[in-house]
Design a protein around this motif. Structure first.
Motif, mmCIF file in Angstrom:
data_model
loop_
_atom_site.group_PDB
_atom_site.id
_atom_site.type_symbol
_atom_site.label_atom_id
_atom_site.label_comp_id
_atom_site.label_asym_id
_atom_site.label_seq_id
_atom_site.Cartn_x
_atom_site.Cartn_y
_atom_site.Cartn_z
ATOM 1 N N GLY A 52 0.800 -1.223 0.000
ATOM 2 C CA GLY A 52 0.000 0.000 0.000
ATOM 3 C C GLY A 52 0.829 1.268 0.000
ATOM 4 N N LEU A 53 1.874 1.307 0.818
ATOM 5 C CA LEU A 53 2.728 2.500 0.875
ATOM 6 C C LEU A 53 3.478 2.742 -0.441
ATOM 7 C CD1 LEU A 53 4.263 2.415 4.496
ATOM 8 C CD2 LEU A 53 2.366 3.797 3.663
ATOM 9 N N PRO A 54 4.143 1.703 -1.015
ATOM 10 C CA PRO A 54 4.815 1.941 -2.307
ATOM 11 C C PRO A 54 3.865 2.392 -3.411
ATOM 12 C CG PRO A 54 5.606 -0.091 -1.332
ATOM 13 C CD PRO A 54 4.449 0.366 -0.487
ATOM 14 N N VAL A 55 2.679 1.780 -3.491
ATOM 15 C CA VAL A 55 1.727 2.178 -4.534
ATOM 16 C C VAL A 55 1.272 3.624 -4.313
ATOM 17 C CG1 VAL A 55 -0.547 1.733 -5.555
ATOM 18 C CG2 VAL A 55 0.947 -0.185 -4.968
ATOM 19 N N SER A 56 1.025 3.985 -3.068
ATOM 20 C CA SER A 56 0.627 5.364 -2.746
ATOM 21 C C SER A 56 1.722 6.349 -3.129
ATOM 22 C CB SER A 56 0.322 5.483 -1.243
ATOM 23 O OG SER A 56 -0.751 4.656 -0.868
ATOM 24 N N TYR A 57 2.957 5.978 -2.843
ATOM 25 C CA TYR A 57 4.091 6.877 -3.118
ATOM 26 C C TYR A 57 4.342 7.035 -4.614
ATOM 27 C CZ TYR A 57 8.872 8.644 -3.302
ATOM 28 O OH TYR A 57 9.994 9.377 -3.595
ATOM 29 N N PHE A 58 4.422 5.927 -5.335
ATOM 30 C CA PHE A 58 4.751 6.010 -6.763
ATOM 31 C C PHE A 58 3.589 6.531 -7.599
ATOM 32 C CE2 PHE A 58 8.083 3.012 -5.416
ATOM 33 C CZ PHE A 58 9.180 3.645 -5.972
ATOM 34 N N SER A 59 2.369 6.454 -7.064
ATOM 35 C CA SER A 59 1.213 6.968 -7.792
ATOM 36 C C SER A 59 0.938 8.433 -7.493
ATOM 37 C CB SER A 59 -0.035 6.142 -7.450
ATOM 38 O OG SER A 59 0.134 4.789 -7.813
ATOM 39 N N GLY A 101 3.107 10.442 -5.124
ATOM 40 C CA GLY A 101 4.241 11.169 -4.569
ATOM 41 C C GLY A 101 4.301 11.162 -3.048
ATOM 42 N N ASP A 102 5.119 12.077 -2.538
ATOM 43 C CA ASP A 102 5.360 12.121 -1.096
ATOM 44 C C ASP A 102 4.085 12.436 -0.318
ATOM 45 O OD1 ASP A 102 7.689 11.824 0.708
ATOM 46 O OD2 ASP A 102 7.056 13.795 1.422
ATOM 47 N N LYS A 103 3.205 13.264 -0.883
ATOM 48 C CA LYS A 103 1.962 13.601 -0.198
ATOM 49 C C LYS A 103 1.080 12.361 -0.045
ATOM 50 C CE LYS A 103 -1.703 17.083 -0.059
ATOM 51 N NZ LYS A 103 -2.299 18.270 -0.724
ATOM 52 N N GLY A 104 1.047 11.527 -1.078
ATOM 53 C CA GLY A 104 0.297 10.281 -0.992
ATOM 54 C C GLY A 104 0.859 9.363 0.072
ATOM 55 N N LEU A 105 2.181 9.326 0.179
ATOM 56 C CA LEU A 105 2.837 8.494 1.189
ATOM 57 C C LEU A 105 2.516 8.989 2.595
ATOM 58 C CD1 LEU A 105 4.779 6.195 1.908
ATOM 59 C CD2 LEU A 105 6.681 7.798 1.593
ATOM 60 N N VAL A 106 2.495 10.298 2.782
ATOM 61 C CA VAL A 106 2.177 10.877 4.093
ATOM 62 C C VAL A 106 0.745 10.526 4.507
ATOM 63 C CG1 VAL A 106 1.813 13.037 5.349
ATOM 64 C CG2 VAL A 106 3.857 12.744 3.934
ATOM 65 N N ILE A 107 -0.202 10.692 3.580
ATOM 66 C CA ILE A 107 -1.605 10.378 3.884
ATOM 67 C C ILE A 107 -1.756 8.903 4.233
ATOM 68 C CG2 ILE A 107 -3.943 10.240 2.932
ATOM 69 C CD1 ILE A 107 -3.234 12.699 1.209
ATOM 70 N N ALA A 108 -1.120 8.037 3.442
ATOM 71 C CA ALA A 108 -1.198 6.599 3.704
ATOM 72 C C ALA A 108 -0.589 6.258 5.062
ATOM 73 C CB ALA A 108 -0.477 5.827 2.597
ATOM 74 N N SER A 109 0.505 6.921 5.406
ATOM 75 C CA SER A 109 1.161 6.675 6.694
ATOM 76 C C SER A 109 0.249 7.062 7.853
ATOM 77 C CB SER A 109 2.473 7.467 6.778
ATOM 78 O OG SER A 109 3.364 7.082 5.753
ATOM 79 N N ILE A 110 -0.421 8.205 7.730
ATOM 80 C CA ILE A 110 -1.345 8.653 8.787
ATOM 81 C C ILE A 110 -2.536 7.699 8.894
ATOM 82 C CG2 ILE A 110 -2.979 10.478 9.423
ATOM 83 C CD1 ILE A 110 -0.929 12.501 8.373
ATOM 84 N N TYR A 111 -3.052 7.260 7.756
ATOM 85 C CA TYR A 111 -4.169 6.304 7.784
ATOM 86 C C TYR A 111 -3.771 5.038 8.529
ATOM 87 C CZ TYR A 111 -7.077 8.901 4.440
ATOM 88 O OH TYR A 111 -7.867 9.843 3.834
ATOM 89 N N MET A 112 -2.533 4.594 8.321
ATOM 90 C CA MET A 112 -2.078 3.365 8.963
ATOM 91 C C MET A 112 -2.102 3.460 10.481
ATOM 92 S SD MET A 112 0.998 1.840 6.614
ATOM 93 C CE MET A 112 1.352 0.605 7.872
ATOM 94 N N ALA A 113 -1.894 4.665 11.009
ATOM 95 C CA ALA A 113 -1.924 4.849 12.463
ATOM 96 C C ALA A 113 -3.279 4.477 13.037
ATOM 97 C CB ALA A 113 -1.586 6.299 12.809
#
Length: 302
Positions: free
Chosen positions: A107-114, A116-128
């Motif tokens: 999930g994190l790699p797909v969010s990041y490569f699709s 960018g960094d903002k997608g990775l940040v949102i995905a990281s917060i959701y994971m919490a």
């Protein structure tokens, strides 16, 4: 879309290739998984969240939509499993595989490569907010369908104090309190966290073994359908019914819902008397087939 997804799955295939030519072995995979789970991923999650503006990034409605998707999925799956005359020990494993996704490794790699960094940040917060809930739901569904009880307390303790959740929580605290990370520590976190995603993808590839599909193939195929299709579609339906716009937050939510079954499902099923073979088969199938499902979802989300 292909340019965003293909590098991720090529890296997974590369990991499988490295295993086949014996450049990496089971010892390396075991050590790498421990390094990723206990050190690198918590560092990545902490770093990305701590550097973000939590108040601007966090949106509770998408978290709630994910929660509702999990619950509706379980309600839909139980009568279907009974119609299929599924063994009692398989039901909890099937349900866990259906909602507990590989958010961190895929999930994190797909969010990041699709996105960018903002997608990775949102995905990281959701994971919490998602990881503790899916962990708790996993213990509940496995408990109802398992006759094994000796290790439940130990497993429950381990998942409550999940390193990924802890990394997220500390990241949120740093973000909310606006604590500045010293330059040297910031660069240390940047260097080490950047190794997380490629190592995680290589590790997934190295663990894929088609021979493990075995006798659980038919049920694992249905399980994969629930994980890759039904769960994300439930997310889409709830977005539509609540007239929620398809913002970047919604796109990341769908990416996480569409993640293949988590690799840790195998361990938890084994520890709590579930069907570890069904977990192994579903992990492999859903990981392979997620390449195609992600292409569809990301095309729709554009």
């Amino acid at each position: 879309m292909l340019n965003n997804i293909l590098p991720i799955f090529l890296t997974i295939l590369f990991g499988n290739f490295l295993k086949k030519v014996k450049l990496i072995d089971e010892i390396f995979i075991s050590k790498a998984n421990k390094l990723i789970f206990y050190i690198l991923l918590p560092l990545l999650l902490f770093y990305k969240i701590a550097k973000s503006d939590f108040n601007k990034t966090f949106d509770i409605k998408y978290i709630l939509i994910m929660y509702f998707s999990f619950i509706i999925l379980i309600i839909l799956a139980i009568p279907i499993l009974k119609l299929l005359k599924t063994n009692k020990s398989d039901i909890g494993t099937f349900l866990m595989n259906s909602f507990r996704g590989n958010y961190a490794y895929v999930g994190l790699p797909v969010s990041y490569f699709s996105f960018g960094d903002k997608g990775l940040v949102i995905a990281s917060i959701y994971m919490a907010f998602i990881v503790p809930v899916v962990n708790l739901l996993s213990v509940i569904v496995l408990s109802f369908s398992s006759e094994k009880s000796s290790s439940k307390k130990e497993v429950f303790y381990q998942i409550v104090f999940n390193p990924l959740a802890i990394g997220c929580i500390f990241g949120i605290l740093f973000s909310l309190l606006k604590i500045d990370i010293p330059i040297a520590i910031d660069r240390f976190l940047s260097i080490n966290s950047s190794a997380t995603l490629p190592l995680a993808l290589l590790s997934i590839g190295a663990t894929i073994n088609l021979q493990k599909l075995g006798n659980s193939f038919k049920l694992s195929l249905i399980n994969t359908l629930f994980k890759l299709i039904i769960l994300p579609v439930l997310g889409f339906i709830i977005l539509f019914l609540t007239k929620t716009p398809i913002s970047l937050h919604a796109k990341i939510m769908i990416i996480l819902l569409a993640a293949p079954a988590a690799t840790v499902n195998f361990v938890l099923a084994k520890e709590m008397g579930g069907n570890e073979n069904l977990s192994a088969s579903t992990i492999i199938l859903s990981t392979i087939l997620s390449f195609f499902s992600y292409l569809v979802y990301l095309t729709l989300l554009q």
